[in-house]
Design an enzyme around this catalytic site. Structure first.
Site, PDB file in Angstrom:
ATOM      1  N   ASN A  78      55.008  54.126  57.290  1.00  0.00           N
ATOM      2  CA  ASN A  78      55.091  53.402  58.809  1.00  0.00           C
ATOM      3  C   ASN A  78      55.998  52.606  59.759  1.00  0.00           C
ATOM      4  OD1 ASN A  78      53.552  52.330  60.975  1.00  0.00           O
ATOM      5  ND2 ASN A  78      51.951  53.269  60.310  1.00  0.00           N
ATOM      6  N   ARG A  79      55.930  51.945  60.216  1.00  0.00           N
ATOM      7  CA  ARG A  79      56.995  51.289  61.391  1.00  0.00           C
ATOM      8  C   ARG A  79      57.741  50.538  61.117  1.00  0.00           C
ATOM      9  NH1 ARG A  79      53.415  54.790  63.893  1.00  0.00           N
ATOM     10  NH2 ARG A  79      54.633  56.355  65.155  1.00  0.00           N
ATOM     11  N   HIS A 104      58.595  55.483  58.632  1.00  0.00           N
ATOM     12  CA  HIS A 104      58.186  56.707  57.034  1.00  0.00           C
ATOM     13  C   HIS A 104      59.525  56.109  56.611  1.00  0.00           C
ATOM     14  CE1 HIS A 104      54.453  57.150  58.463  1.00  0.00           C
ATOM     15  NE2 HIS A 104      54.531  58.168  59.201  1.00  0.00           N
ATOM     16  N   HIS A 173      50.014  61.311  52.716  1.00  0.00           N
ATOM     17  CA  HIS A 173      50.043  61.246  53.421  1.00  0.00           C
ATOM     18  C   HIS A 173      49.714  62.637  53.517  1.00  0.00           C
ATOM     19  CE1 HIS A 173      50.486  61.247  57.874  1.00  0.00           C
ATOM     20  NE2 HIS A 173      51.817  60.641  58.699  1.00  0.00           N
ATOM     21  N   SER A 174      48.320  62.642  53.039  1.00  0.00           N
ATOM     22  CA  SER A 174      46.945  63.508  53.040  1.00  0.00           C
ATOM     23  C   SER A 174      46.526  63.744  54.640  1.00  0.00           C
ATOM     24  CB  SER A 174      46.404  63.646  52.037  1.00  0.00           C
ATOM     25  OG  SER A 174      47.102  64.273  50.517  1.00  0.00           O
ATOM     26  N   TYR A 175      46.348  65.227  55.288  1.00  0.00           N
ATOM     27  CA  TYR A 175      45.443  65.458  56.460  1.00  0.00           C
ATOM     28  C   TYR A 175      44.017  65.919  55.632  1.00  0.00           C
ATOM     29  CZ  TYR A 175      49.696  64.459  59.126  1.00  0.00           C
ATOM     30  OH  TYR A 175      50.511  64.002  60.027  1.00  0.00           O
ATOM     31  N   ASP A 231      45.005  55.508  65.461  1.00  0.00           N
ATOM     32  CA  ASP A 231      46.467  55.839  64.966  1.00  0.00           C
ATOM     33  C   ASP A 231      46.963  54.222  64.711  1.00  0.00           C
ATOM     34  OD1 ASP A 231      48.962  56.038  63.029  1.00  0.00           O
ATOM     35  OD2 ASP A 231      50.340  57.039  65.675  1.00  0.00           O
ATOM     36  N   GLN A 265      46.735  53.162  57.286  1.00  0.00           N
ATOM     37  CA  GLN A 265      46.508  53.602  58.655  1.00  0.00           C
ATOM     38  C   GLN A 265      45.438  54.668  58.719  1.00  0.00           C
ATOM     39  OE1 GLN A 265      48.841  52.334  60.442  1.00  0.00           O
ATOM     40  NE2 GLN A 265      49.201  53.476  62.391  1.00  0.00           N
ATOM     41  N   GLU A 292      45.816  56.274  54.861  1.00  0.00           N
ATOM     42  CA  GLU A 292      46.624  56.183  54.505  1.00  0.00           C
ATOM     43  C   GLU A 292      47.058  54.097  53.861  1.00  0.00           C
ATOM     44  OE1 GLU A 292      50.550  56.950  57.090  1.00  0.00           O
ATOM     45  OE2 GLU A 292      48.474  58.277  57.989  1.00  0.00           O
TER      46      GLU A 292
END
Ligand code: BGC
Length: 329
Positions: A78-79, A104, A173-175, A231, A265, A292
């Site tokens: 993340n940021r 990331h 980071h799996s979708y 998000d 997340q 996440e």
């Protein structure tokens, strides 16, 4: 069972492989390139196996990917606002890769080649992130382990040690799409979180910790995700047991997640530009869910958030477990 296949080659000639492990109905394939989970296959309620994560067909597509599909994220998932933070009175300047912020990790961990150790039911990836990589302090010896448990669940274990005090936040980071395709509005979600961390226009937390009560962030009881573009970081309750449940009524597949991280997340792919995925499938926004587990975004600059500090010589270890099962009709 463990199977290794050659997958591609980096510009410097180094070979990239895929590793597949299988146990009790779950089949996971991951690469030493970015520790990317390229495939995760589990049965639906009728026993039909299907892929529940987004992926591409070729190594070349992963090299070009801008959406972190399936990858390990570090040093800081993340940021980090302003691509900078203060630690022990020293200012550190990071790689800015999203406007003036770091997303990331900057160049990050997700396109690096990792060392590998395999076992019958587990794959361990290791690398040393050198002092100053992306601006972060300390030589970081880091490992990411994917293990399939006896019950078919996927246990991810992160371990790290640093030579200088640093900040650390690792995730995957799996979708997920538990129907194997289509939109996820009908997926049902429960998150054991009373609070979330609101963000400003550039997705940096304001520092507030707000109640989910009466908002679209209230997932305290299982309910359809709908079409809201999520998000956001959820503040997970400090409880034992299942913290997040994702269920697809159509296929019957369910994920039950536990973690020792303080946040998660929830990302429904709202920034995922349309693209071709595995087997010609069309991917886009609202078709997948990223879960996440993480420290809160921008924690290095938010003293009131749980600390992501890893001190020199300390051993970091963190676990996130995804258990898969099906709900009968
Ligand atoms: C972030 C999104 C970002 C995405 C990139 C997610 O973890 O929360 O804001 O667009 O990663 O694929």
């Amino acid at each position: 069972m463990m199977k290794q296949t050659e997958w591609g080659m980096l510009p410097d000639g180094k070979k990239v492989s895929l590793y597949t492990i299988k146990r009790n109905g779950t089949t996971l394939t991951a690469s030493n390139y970015g520790c990317i989970i390229t495939s995760l296959i589990v049965p639906d309620r009728h026993g039909n196996e299907g892929n529940i994560v987004f992926g591409y067909d070729s190594f070349e597509e992963y090299c070009k990917d801008d959406a972190y599909l399936g990858a390990a994220i570090g040093r800081y998932a993340n940021r980090i606002g302003g691509a900078a933070f203060l630690l022990n009175g020293m200012g550190y300047h990071l790689t800015a890769n999203e406007g003036k912020n770091t997303l990331h990790g900057g160049e990050g961990f997700h396109k690096r080649l990792w060392e590998v150790d395999t076992d019958e039911h587990s794959i361990i990836f290791r690398r040393i992130s050198p002092d100053g990589e992306d601006g972060f302090p300390g030589n970081l010896t880091v490992s990411v382990e994917y293990a399939i448990q006896a019950d078919g669940g996927l246990a991810i274990t992160y371990e790290a040690e640093t030579t200088r005090d640093t900040v650390l936040c690792l995730t995957n980071h799996s979708y997920f799409n538990l129907n194997g395709g289509g939109n996820i509005a009908d997926h049902q979600l429960r998150i054991a979180a009373e609070h979330y961390t609101p963000v400003d226009k550039s997705n940096i937390p304001t520092g507030e910790i707000l109640s989910v009560d009466g908002t679209e962030f209230d997932f305290r009881t299982l309910r359809p995700i709908g079409v809201y573009p999520f998000d956001h970081n959820f503040v997970l309750n400090k409880t034992q047991g299942i913290m997040v449940e994702l269920y697809a009524p159509k296929s019957g597949r369910r994920i039950a997640l536990t973690t020792d991280m303080p946040g998660m997340q929830l990302y429904t792919g709202c920034c995922l530009t349309p693209r071709k995925g595995r087997d010609g499938e069309q991917y886009g926004s609202g078709m997948s869910v990223c879960l996440e587990t993480q420290h809160f975004p921008d924690s290095p600059n938010k003293p009131r958030f749980p600390s992501p500090l890893l001190r020199a010589g300390e051993r970091f270890q963190s676990h996130t477990v995804f258990v898969f099962d099906v709900v009968e009709n």
